[in-house]
Write an enzyme that holds these catalytic residues in place. Structure first.
Site, PDB file in Angstrom:
ATOM      1  N   ASN A 259      40.552  24.727   9.924  1.00 47.62           N
ATOM      2  CA  ASN A 259      41.103  23.374   9.958  1.00 47.62           C
ATOM      3  C   ASN A 259      41.382  22.885  11.377  1.00 47.62           C
ATOM      4  O   ASN A 259      41.601  21.700  11.587  1.00 47.62           O
ATOM      5  CB  ASN A 259      42.394  23.332   9.129  1.00 47.62           C
ATOM      6  CG  ASN A 259      43.028  21.960   9.098  1.00 47.62           C
ATOM      7  OD1 ASN A 259      42.443  21.005   8.594  1.00 47.62           O
ATOM      8  ND2 ASN A 259      44.228  21.841   9.667  1.00 47.62           N
TER       9      ASN A 259
ATOM     10  N   TYR B 199      34.880  13.268  19.629  1.00 45.32           N
ATOM     11  CA  TYR B 199      35.306  13.818  18.340  1.00 45.32           C
ATOM     12  C   TYR B 199      34.172  13.753  17.319  1.00 45.32           C
ATOM     13  O   TYR B 199      33.933  14.713  16.575  1.00 45.32           O
ATOM     14  CB  TYR B 199      36.521  13.030  17.843  1.00 45.32           C
ATOM     15  CG  TYR B 199      37.144  13.568  16.580  1.00 45.32           C
ATOM     16  CD1 TYR B 199      37.893  14.745  16.596  1.00 45.32           C
ATOM     17  CD2 TYR B 199      37.009  12.892  15.373  1.00 45.32           C
ATOM     18  CE1 TYR B 199      38.490  15.227  15.443  1.00 45.32           C
ATOM     19  CE2 TYR B 199      37.594  13.377  14.213  1.00 45.32           C
ATOM     20  CZ  TYR B 199      38.343  14.542  14.254  1.00 45.32           C
ATOM     21  OH  TYR B 199      38.912  15.020  13.096  1.00 45.32           O
TER      22      TYR B 199
ATOM     23  N   LYS C  70      32.424  16.889  15.400  1.00 46.16           N
ATOM     24  CA  LYS C  70      32.395  17.022  13.943  1.00 46.16           C
ATOM     25  C   LYS C  70      30.959  17.045  13.400  1.00 46.16           C
ATOM     26  O   LYS C  70      30.678  17.741  12.419  1.00 46.16           O
ATOM     27  CB  LYS C  70      33.199  15.894  13.297  1.00 46.16           C
ATOM     28  CG  LYS C  70      34.707  16.010  13.514  1.00 46.16           C
ATOM     29  CD  LYS C  70      35.270  17.308  12.941  1.00 46.16           C
ATOM     30  CE  LYS C  70      36.790  17.311  12.944  1.00 46.16           C
ATOM     31  NZ  LYS C  70      37.365  18.560  12.379  1.00 46.16           N
TER      32      LYS C  70
ATOM     33  N   ALA D 157      42.947  10.659   6.381  1.00 44.95           N
ATOM     34  CA  ALA D 157      44.063  11.300   5.675  1.00 44.95           C
ATOM     35  C   ALA D 157      45.342  10.954   6.420  1.00 44.95           C
ATOM     36  O   ALA D 157      45.487  11.266   7.608  1.00 44.95           O
ATOM     37  CB  ALA D 157      43.863  12.804   5.611  1.00 44.95           C
TER      38      ALA D 157
END
Length: 262
Positions: free
Chosen positions: A105, A170, A174, A203
């Site tokens: 994570n 980022y 990813k 989220a």
């Protein structure tokens, strides 16, 4: 269930008698939600990790208090350091009697236009988000190979597919996690290990609300079909599916956890 105001889903024993290791699992984000879900889904023992020692210790105690499981351990780890990675996995192997499930994570994001970004900022995001996932996966694969079983779940992002200003570093990291997942999975299939990824869009949790401008969060939530971001436990639910035997035929896949329509 009201999709705009979801009700927390209880565990169904998806990880019964399994052991779990999760990185970046302290605090109020996806990692801790996944840890709590793993226990609710019946895991027998769990190790959680984070770079912040105080927050990690508090999260270990909270997880014990919230779930009643006492087989909970924490160990600090910076996934950008190979020695830390190996020490964490070795610790988890000892405490858990073998890691059945690894959830990667750990990730790092900042906001900066590419033309204003220095190498240091680019490299730091890549090193934690992509290279850190690679380091954890690489060492865990070596150990799981000797047992001929195991599951790894990586946390990617829809930005691996989609574009957003100020997120080139980022998004590149990813997208790399997705490619890493695919390639590692076909290698790991040879010795009975599955590797998949979840790809959240947005989220919402307290740390995000503190770090992101309110206007940006409102804009991002407005792109979602439900007019809201995901609850962190909704992303954790998808992780639990990928970690469980219900996804036995899936490997090398990235599952989008998103309601984006724009």
């Amino acid at each position: 269930m009201d999709i705009k105001n979801p009700t927390y889903v209880p565990g169904h024993g998806l990880l019964k008698d399994k052991s779990v290791l999760i990185t970046a699992a302290a605090g109020a984000g996806i990692g801790f939600a996944a840890a709590k879900k793993a226990v609710e889904e019946g895991c027998r023992a769990i190790v959680i990790s984070d770079i912040h020692e105080g927050r990690l210790e508090a999260s270990v105690e909270k997880l014990k208090e919230d779930t009643g499981l006492q087989n909970v351990w924490g160990k600090t780890c910076n996934v950008a350091i190979e020695d830390d990675v190996q020490a964490l996995i070795n610790f988890a192997e000892e405490k858990l009697g073998g890691v059945d499930i690894l959830i990667n994570n750990a990730g790092l994001g900042t906001s900066k236009l590419l033309i204003d970004m220095e190498d240091d900022e680019w490299n730091k995001v890549i090193d934690v988000t992509l290279n850190g996932t690679m380091r954890m996966t690489r060492y865990m694969m070596k150990i799981m190979k000797t047992r001929g079983t195991g599951v790894i779940v990586n946390n990617a992002s829809v930005l691996g597919w989609r574009a957003q200003k100020e997120q080139a570093h980022y998004a590149a990291a990813k997208a790399g996690v997705m490619a890493l997942t695919r390639c590692a999975a076909v290698e790991a299939a040879d010795f009975g290990v599955r590797i998949n990824a979840v790809s959240p869009s947005l989220a919402v949790h307290p740390m995000l609300k503190k770090s992101a401008p309110e206007e940006l969060l409102a804009e991002l939530e407005g792109r979602e079909a439900y007019g809201r971001g995901a609850e962190v436990w909704e992303v954790a639910n998808v992780m639990m599916f990928l970690a469980s035997d219900y996804s036995s035929y899936l490997t090398g896949e990235t599952i989008s956890c998103s309601s984006q329509h724009a």
